[in-house]
Write a protein that holds these residues in place. Structure first.
Motif, short mmCIF file in Angstrom:
data_model
loop_
_atom_site.label_atom_id
_atom_site.label_comp_id
_atom_site.label_asym_id
_atom_site.label_seq_id
_atom_site.Cartn_x
_atom_site.Cartn_y
_atom_site.Cartn_z
N ALA A 29 0.84 -1.19 0.05
CA ALA A 29 0.10 0.14 -0.11
C ALA A 29 0.74 1.31 -0.06
CB ALA A 29 -1.02 0.06 1.15
N LEU A 30 1.97 1.15 0.63
CA LEU A 30 2.81 2.31 0.84
C LEU A 30 3.41 2.73 -0.49
CD1 LEU A 30 4.41 4.54 2.18
CD2 LEU A 30 6.22 2.61 2.80
N ARG A 31 3.75 1.74 -1.26
CA ARG A 31 4.41 2.13 -2.60
C ARG A 31 3.08 2.66 -3.41
NH1 ARG A 31 8.80 0.54 -5.03
NH2 ARG A 31 7.80 0.46 -7.02
N ARG A 32 2.08 2.08 -3.56
CA ARG A 32 0.91 2.64 -4.35
C ARG A 32 0.65 3.98 -4.07
NH1 ARG A 32 -2.39 -2.58 -6.58
NH2 ARG A 32 -0.80 -3.90 -6.50
N PHE A 33 0.24 4.41 -2.80
CA PHE A 33 0.05 5.68 -2.25
C PHE A 33 1.02 6.38 -2.54
CE2 PHE A 33 -2.48 3.60 1.69
CZ PHE A 33 -3.60 3.10 0.95
N ARG A 34 2.30 6.23 -2.45
CA ARG A 34 3.33 7.24 -2.90
C ARG A 34 3.13 7.51 -4.27
NH1 ARG A 34 8.33 5.17 0.79
NH2 ARG A 34 7.76 2.91 -0.41
N SER A 35 2.92 6.68 -5.07
CA SER A 35 2.78 6.61 -6.58
C SER A 35 1.69 7.17 -7.11
CB SER A 35 3.60 5.55 -7.34
OG SER A 35 2.67 4.41 -6.99
N ARG A 36 0.60 6.74 -6.47
CA ARG A 36 -0.75 7.20 -7.08
C ARG A 36 -1.55 7.83 -6.15
NH1 ARG A 36 -2.25 0.94 -8.99
NH2 ARG A 36 0.00 0.25 -9.88
N GLY A 37 -1.50 8.11 -4.89
CA GLY A 37 -2.25 8.53 -3.84
C GLY A 37 -3.39 7.61 -3.63
N THR A 38 -3.85 8.12 -2.55
CA THR A 38 -4.90 7.14 -1.85
C THR A 38 -6.10 6.83 -2.80
OG1 THR A 38 -6.08 8.84 -0.47
CG2 THR A 38 -4.45 7.63 0.55
N LYS A 39 -6.47 7.70 -3.57
CA LYS A 39 -7.78 7.51 -4.37
C LYS A 39 -7.24 6.74 -5.67
CE LYS A 39 -10.15 11.87 -3.18
NZ LYS A 39 -10.47 13.17 -3.91
N GLY A 40 -6.00 6.41 -5.97
CA GLY A 40 -5.71 5.75 -7.03
C GLY A 40 -5.21 4.35 -6.73
N ALA A 41 -5.28 4.29 -5.63
CA ALA A 41 -5.00 2.66 -4.95
C ALA A 41 -6.25 2.17 -4.25
CB ALA A 41 -3.75 2.81 -4.06
N THR A 42 -6.83 1.29 -4.89
CA THR A 42 -8.09 0.71 -4.36
C THR A 42 -7.97 -0.54 -3.40
OG1 THR A 42 -8.65 -0.80 -6.14
CG2 THR A 42 -9.48 1.40 -6.42
N ILE A 43 -8.36 -0.73 -2.59
CA ILE A 43 -8.17 -2.13 -1.40
C ILE A 43 -8.44 -3.29 -2.45
CG2 ILE A 43 -9.06 -3.23 0.50
CD1 ILE A 43 -7.56 -0.71 0.99
N GLY A 44 -9.35 -3.39 -3.05
CA GLY A 44 -9.59 -4.39 -4.08
C GLY A 44 -8.73 -4.95 -4.96
N THR A 45 -8.12 -3.92 -5.55
CA THR A 45 -6.70 -4.46 -6.53
C THR A 45 -5.36 -4.64 -5.70
OG1 THR A 45 -7.72 -2.54 -8.18
CG2 THR A 45 -5.57 -3.16 -8.19
N LEU A 46 -5.34 -3.75 -4.54
CA LEU A 46 -4.07 -4.11 -3.73
C LEU A 46 -4.38 -5.48 -3.37
CD1 LEU A 46 -1.85 -3.34 -2.02
CD2 LEU A 46 -3.25 -2.56 -0.39
N MET A 47 -5.39 -6.03 -2.79
CA MET A 47 -5.68 -7.27 -2.11
C MET A 47 -5.64 -8.35 -3.02
SD MET A 47 -5.56 -7.01 1.06
CE MET A 47 -6.26 -8.48 2.25
N ARG A 48 -6.06 -8.07 -4.27
CA ARG A 48 -5.88 -9.19 -5.49
C ARG A 48 -4.44 -9.24 -5.96
NH1 ARG A 48 -9.17 -6.64 -8.59
NH2 ARG A 48 -7.79 -5.62 -10.17
N ASP A 49 -3.76 -8.14 -6.09
CA ASP A 49 -2.43 -8.27 -6.51
C ASP A 49 -1.68 -9.01 -5.41
OD1 ASP A 49 -3.02 -7.02 -8.91
OD2 ASP A 49 -2.24 -4.95 -8.24
N LEU A 50 -1.94 -8.87 -4.27
CA LEU A 50 -1.15 -9.54 -3.05
C LEU A 50 -1.61 -11.05 -3.17
CD1 LEU A 50 -0.96 -6.98 -0.41
CD2 LEU A 50 0.85 -7.90 -1.64
N ARG A 51 -2.94 -11.67 -3.99
CA ARG A 51 -3.46 -12.64 -3.86
C ARG A 51 -3.85 -13.09 -2.54
NH1 ARG A 51 0.76 -16.64 -7.30
NH2 ARG A 51 0.67 -15.39 -9.11
N LEU A 52 -4.58 -11.92 -2.17
CA LEU A 52 -5.34 -12.09 -0.81
C LEU A 52 -6.82 -11.68 -1.02
CD1 LEU A 52 -2.91 -10.29 1.45
CD2 LEU A 52 -3.34 -12.84 1.41
N THR A 53 -7.73 -12.21 -0.14
CA THR A 53 -9.15 -11.97 -0.40
C THR A 53 -9.45 -10.44 0.12
OG1 THR A 53 -9.89 -12.81 1.80
CG2 THR A 53 -9.66 -14.20 -0.16
N HIS A 54 -10.49 -9.97 -0.53
CA HIS A 54 -10.91 -8.58 -0.27
C HIS A 54 -11.46 -8.44 1.30
CE1 HIS A 54 -13.07 -4.68 -0.10
NE2 HIS A 54 -12.54 -4.31 -1.06
#
Length: 203
Positions: A29-54
């Motif tokens: 999340a830290l990498r995504r927030f720094r590069s995209r801001g919080t609005k550009g980093a959704t929880i669903g996408t983050l968890m899916r990319d980590l192969r974890l459930t929403h």
């Protein structure tokens, strides 16, 4: 007749596994927030990319805002670690210059996803409610207090005041440098900034 089907023991993850998973989420999340801001980093996408459930997200955090705070704090810890590593190799009395040189380096400027969370996220944090901003401010003050010992000053209050101003100014400078498309001009801007800040605080 009633049949009882034995399913074996219920497997439970140890507490260490839960903590490791939480850290994976925070780091990603830290990498995504720094590069995209919080609005550009959704929880669903983050968890899916980590192969974890929403739904699994809420075993670790009550909200995205709580994750944002944890990620910001982790970013400051990373920054402190990098700064401490740089200072270890600094000549005696050259710690402050080393810190400024590291922070306003071209490499730091060109990699916001791996860099200072203050420079990357302060503008976004500034739009949040006062109660939320105070949490981030306290983390910022705690972080800058770690490096106040390298600042010149008559007492702790003066050193802490100067390091907060220095850090705030450098974070803003980093953001402006990132607007400069030409690498040569960006490099020269950062060189001028390093000299300016060092001359300003060494008095």
């Amino acid at each position: 007749m009633i049949y009882i089907i034995h399913q074996g023991p219920i497997m439970r993850y140890p507490a260490q596994h839960k903590q490791q998973t939480r850290q994976r989420i925070v780091r990603a999340a830290l990498r995504r927030f720094r590069s995209r801001g919080t609005k550009g980093a959704t929880i669903g996408t983050l968890m899916r990319d980590l192969r974890l459930t929403h739904g699994g997200f809420y075993r670790h955090f009550r909200s995205k805002e709580e994750l944002f705070v944890a990620a910001f704090e982790q970013g400051l810890k990373q920054l402190a670690h990098y700064a401490d590593s740089a200072v270890k190799h600094a000549p005696k009395g050259g710690e402050l210059k080393t810190l400024i040189d590291y922070y306003l380096s071209l490499e730091h400027c060109d990699h916001p996803a791996d860099g200072c969370p203050v420079a990357a996220l302060t503008t976004e944090i500034g739009r949040r409610p006062a109660k939320v901003r105070s949490t981030f401010l306290n983390l910022f003050i705690k972080h800058t207090g770690r490096t106040a010992k390298y600042m010149p000053g008559a007492n702790d209050e003066e050193r802490n005041r100067k390091v907060r101003l220095l850090f705030s100014g450098m974070a803003g400078t980093l953001n402006v440098a990132r607007l400069i498309a030409d690498t040569g001009q960006r490099k020269k801007f950062l060189e001028d900034a390093r000299k300016f800040y060092f001359d300003a605080v060494k008095q």
